[in-house]
Design an enzyme around this catalytic site. Structure first.
Site, PDB file in Angstrom:
ATOM      1  N   CYS B 302      26.113  39.785  31.718  1.00 30.41           N
ATOM      2  CA  CYS B 302      26.545  38.399  31.936  1.00 30.41           C
ATOM      3  C   CYS B 302      25.429  37.373  31.713  1.00 30.41           C
ATOM      4  CB  CYS B 302      27.154  38.227  33.327  1.00 30.41           C
ATOM      5  SG  CYS B 302      26.251  39.039  34.653  1.00 30.41           S
ATOM      6  N   ASP B 426      32.638  31.314  32.351  1.00 32.07           N
ATOM      7  CA  ASP B 426      32.408  32.637  32.909  1.00 32.07           C
ATOM      8  C   ASP B 426      32.153  33.679  31.813  1.00 32.07           C
ATOM      9  OD1 ASP B 426      32.367  34.974  34.363  1.00 32.07           O
ATOM     10  OD2 ASP B 426      33.996  34.340  35.690  1.00 32.07           O
ATOM     11  N   HIS B 428      31.997  36.824  32.137  1.00 32.57           N
ATOM     12  CA  HIS B 428      32.561  38.125  32.462  1.00 32.57           C
ATOM     13  C   HIS B 428      33.899  38.386  31.778  1.00 32.57           C
ATOM     14  CE1 HIS B 428      29.874  37.030  35.819  1.00 32.57           C
ATOM     15  NE2 HIS B 428      29.516  38.293  35.748  1.00 32.57           N
TER      16      HIS B 428
END
Lengths: 431, 469
Positions: B302, B426, B428
């Site tokens: 990440c 994000d 992820h």
């Protein structure tokens, strides 16, 4: 299922007359192929060669060479469809010879072409055998794409007015080519090579250009003569729009030994059969004629030049102009010839007789489509340049002579440029 | 330079190659210049001649701009509004950057639509005309062959006639030829001639779209003087780039070829807080996340992806020329600065904000500030600092804490109430580049202060943009 040939009545009369001559007579069959059927518009006997071949042997080279030269005299849409032979020998004994003849003719003609036939095009050539004793005609076709192809039977039917309602598409097109000559070798062959390469690039531009017919961009598969009455003569004017090739060469500036340019206008014409021709056929045939007429003339000019020998550093040569002559059938179909600036119409008439066996009078000839090119004396740069894209090419020759004093050189260049601009402006305002 | 006001709805863009060919004697520079100038002059005449044709792309429409905007099909008249042309254009109905929901349509009215035209020349003309002449010049010299990539952009007001639009396009084309001539002559060195290239730049309102001609093959670093001039001409600040090649505008019909989504946040509706103001990242970034580039970094990558997003910002704003680094390149950079052992390269080890700062410095020459919060609940009080960062630097922020890393693209903060929301990208996410899915499911979305682990500590890496043009 064999091919079907629809043949003009006049061809039957022509072939009958040839039956009365002694010895075997060979010749070419001229017309247009389409997917469904083929149309034969003319038959032309092979001219007598100087060394007359005694006996019954067929001179393949003579026939092929004749076909090559005849092809140059056919506007778009017309081509050599095959060969005929009038002989008292039985067809069985001549088949092999004729087969070889058909292939020889096709090979020589296709070697000169600057375009390639499309995949969906007819590749059959026809062979017609007329037996003078029995007056029987035998018609066979060969697929010239397949060297192993065998003779297939075909229909041969005479009809009147085969091309009476054929359509004509034409245009007048500006040519403006400029190619560099190689740095290290400047012989005549090299100029021919360079020109050929330049013509190929130009031919590709033409081929990918947009074609408007009577001012409109028609969908490819739309019929050209949609909704019109048949038997009404159809004439269409085409416009061609091109873009330059987006070439990014690694070396923008290269060494050269000079340059050669071809500038001026040509009249292009193509004929279309009347059996529901499509817009894309008109476009294809016209574009091919555009490319062929320029390539043929350049070729002819270079052939002439080679014979004249003495090479000058800077020279201007006029390409011959195109002259049309109607074929003696009812309809718009014409053949053409190229008249050099030092020739009169008498020479054109002679060639039409010798090559195409056409008896034409001066009044029959259409000389209005192109004007003879002239090299002007005032400045031998602009000449008849309609779009002065690159006058600098020739001007430089004048300017670089007084190498000592650059200022004079520059001043001269400017003066010559002004002259050239003035000359070209004169032409532009006249046109 | 041509300026286009991007508030207008439709942009007209004409592109097409023009051949530039001439014989040159490169031993005389002055003469060379004259010959080249003359060749450009004849190109300008060509463009102004009756043979010039503008072809409306993807349509059967052709216009002769120098014949009073005569056009085919004949339904198109010179005085008709140029918007009429749009009816003739065949489009495939797809947006360039993935699907969008009807709700979240882009709010920017200047996502202008473009009418593309091609520059063509008619080679036919009514006859009869003279047959061609072949001219031969034998002289050892040089020959210049290149293609000028004409590319002009013009805006017209609503309701302008086709005739007027054509005039503007013609003006733009002749003007561009002049610019190209200048650039070519300026960068001529003996037998080397550089080809001009055309780029368009979208400047902040109200300046709009601007066209610049650069010499191809000359790197940005050598064109600083030109950029200084342009910044002065357009009164732009001299601390951030606007005219580097990477800053070039991407037209709506020219999607990015690399497949990454750009600025997915623009389709979102920003939160409204009492006296709240929105502070966002300035410029263009690409969304980098798990599983992209056939790299399975699910569970550990990440921070790498956040770093890639930041690098993409610096590249697309024109600060750096190098492409976004891969995981391996990032790891190698850390080994090179002595932060990690050589065994680190090829491993699946996490990195944090300090490593992000180190890599930005090592690979891109970018310095970053580090902000530390001892517990997540403190982030709610960092509104002012974050707002200031987006105001002055405008770069994406990488935030790492505990076991997760994210990218902060902006904040909505109220100075009076202290309320705050964070715009989070994000890394992820493991799916495809589906804008609707990404925004619907909140992979790019506004989060409240409870998004953070209230007890964990966080480090933020705030990249500083260099003051260069």
């Amino acid at each position: 299922m064999g091919r079907g040939y629809i043949v003009e009545d006049t061809v039957e009369r022509y072939l009958s007359k040839l039956c009365e001559q002694a010895g075997p007579v060979t010749g070419l069959l001229i017309g247009q192929s389409s997917a469904q059927r083929d149309f034969v518009v003319m038959a032309i006997r092979t001219p007598q060669s100087e060394e007359s071949t005694a006996g019954n042997s067929v001179d393949k080279e003579l026939v092929s060479e004749h076909a090559r030269q005849v092809s140059r005299m056919l506007p778009g849409g017309l081509s050599v469809l095959g060969v005929f032979i009038i002989t008292d020998t039985d067809v069985k004994d001549t088949l092999t010879t004729l087969r070889q003849l058909v292939f020889a003719v096709e090979n020589l003609i296709s070697s000169e072409r600057l375009w390639n036939p499309a995949d969906d095009e007819v590749t059959d050539s026809v062979m017609l055998h007329v037996n003078t004793k029995t007056r029987k005609t035998v018609c066979r076709t060969f697929d010239v794409k397949d060297p192993k192809s065998t003779a297939k039977p075909a229909d041969w039917k005479y009809q009147s007015g085969v091309c009476s309602s054929w359509a004509t598409v034409s245009c007048c097109l500006n040519v403006n080519l400029l190619v560099p000559l190689p740095h290290d070798k400047t012989s005549a062959e090299n100029m021919a090579e360079c020109l050929k390469e330049g013509l190929k690039v130009w031919a590709h531009q033409i081929e990918s250009g947009v074609c408007l017919i009577d001012g409109k961009k028609l969908p490819e598969d739309s019929e050209l003569i949609a909704g019109q009455r048949r038997n009404v003569r159809q004439m269409f004017t085409a416009q061609l729009l091109i873009t330059s090739k987006d070439q990014r060469l690694p070396d923008v500036v290269q060494l050269c030994g000079g340059s050669v340019s071809v500038r001026g206008a040509i009249h292009s014409r193509a004929f279309l059969h009347s059996n529901k021709p499509k817009a894309k056929l008109a476009e294809k045939l016209l574009k091919r004629d555009v490319v062929s007429t320029v390539a043929s003339r350049v070729q002819m000019l270079l052939e002439e030049e080679n014979q004249s020998g003495d090479k000058q550093q800077t020279e201007q040569l006029c390409l011959p102009r195109r002259v049309f002559c109607p074929v003696k059938v009812n309809g718009p179909v014409c053949v053409c010839d190229y008249q050099f600036s030092d020739e009169g119409l008498a020479e054109v008439i002679d060639r039409l007789k010798e090559m195409l066996d056409i008896d034409a009078a001066e009044e029959d000839l259409d000389t209005r489509q192109e004007m003879t090119a002239e090299v002007t004396e005032s400045s031998d740069t602009a000449g008849v340049c309609l779009e002065s894209l690159c006058e600098p090419a020739v001007e430089l020759a004048e300017a670089s002579e007084p190498k000592k004093n650059n200022y004079i050189g520059v001043a001269m260049a400017t003066a010559v440029a002004l002259l050239a601009t003035a000359a070209s402006m004169l032409y532009l305002s006249d046109a | 330079m041509v300026v286009v006001d991007s508030d207008s709805e439709i942009i007209l863009r004409v592109k097409g190659p023009l051949e530039l060919k001439c014989q040159l004697d490169t031993s005389d520079a002055q003469l060379m210049q004259k010959v080249i100038s003359r060749t450009f002059e004849s190109l300008r005449s060509q463009v102004k001649s009756e043979s010039c044709v503008l072809a409306v792309c993807d349509s059967p429409v052709f216009i002769w701009p120098n014949r009073g905007a005569l056009a085919t099909p004949e339904e198109i008249t010179p005085n008709a509004p140029y918007e009429d042309l749009q009816q003739w254009i065949q489009t495939d109905d797809q947006d360039s950057a993935g699907k969008r929901s009807a709700k979240k349509k882009s709010k920017r009215s200047s996502s202008a639509s473009v009418i593309n035209l091609g520059l063509m020349m008619e080679v036919t003309q009514p006859g009869p005309l003279s047959a061609p002449i072949l001219s031969k010049t034998v002289q050892k010299s040089h020959f210049l062959t290149t293609t000028l990539p004409m590319d002009c952009v013009v805006c017209t007001s609503c309701g302008d006639a086709i005739k007027d639009a054509c005039e503007r396009l013609l003006e733009a084309l002749t003007h561009q030829l002049c610019d190209m001539e200048k650039v070519t002559l300026q960068h001529m060195r003996g037998p080397t001639v550089l080809v001009p290239e055309v780029l368009h730049f979208l400047l902040p309102e109200p300046k709009g779209l601007v066209t610049v001609v650069y010499p191809a093959g000359v790197s940005d670093s050598q064109l600083e003087a030109q950029r200084k001039e342009l910044h002065q001409q357009f009164e732009l600040p001299d601390d951030r780039p606007y005219f580097r090649r990477a800053n070039a505008y991407h037209f709506p019909n020219e999607p990015y070829k690399d497949g990454y989504l750009r600025n997915p946040h623009v389709v979102l509706t920003h939160p409204t807080l009492d006296n709240g103001k929105v502070y966002l990242v300035q410029g263009i970034y690409s969304y980098h996340h798990y599983m992209q580039d056939r790299m399975d970094d699910n569970g550990w990558g990440c921070a790498y992806r956040s770093l890639q997003t930041i690098c993409s910002w610096f590249q697309q704003q024109g600060y750096v020329e190098r492409s976004v680094p891969t995981h391996k390149e990032i790891q190698q950079a850390l080994v090179d600065v002595g932060d990690k052992q050589t065994s680190f390269v090829g491993s699946c080890q996490w990195i944090g904000s300090i490593e992000v700062q180190a890599v930005l410095n090592q690979l891109l020459g970018i310095t970053s500030k580090i902000m530390f919060v001892s517990q997540g609940s403190e982030l709610a009080s960092k509104g002012r600092e974050l707002a200031n960062h987006f105001l002055t630097e405008g770069t994406p922020i990488m935030i790492g804490g505990g076991v997760l890393a994210h990218t902060i693209l902006g904040v909505t903060w109220s100075e009076t109430t202290g309320q705050i929301r964070y715009l989070i990208l994000d890394p992820h996410y493991t799916g495809a580049e589906d804008l609707q899915l990404i925004t619907d499911k909140g992979w790019c979305g506004w989060k409240g202060p409870d998004f953070w682990d209230q007890t964990a500590y966080y480090n933020l890496c705030l990249p500083q943009k260099p003051k260069v043009i």
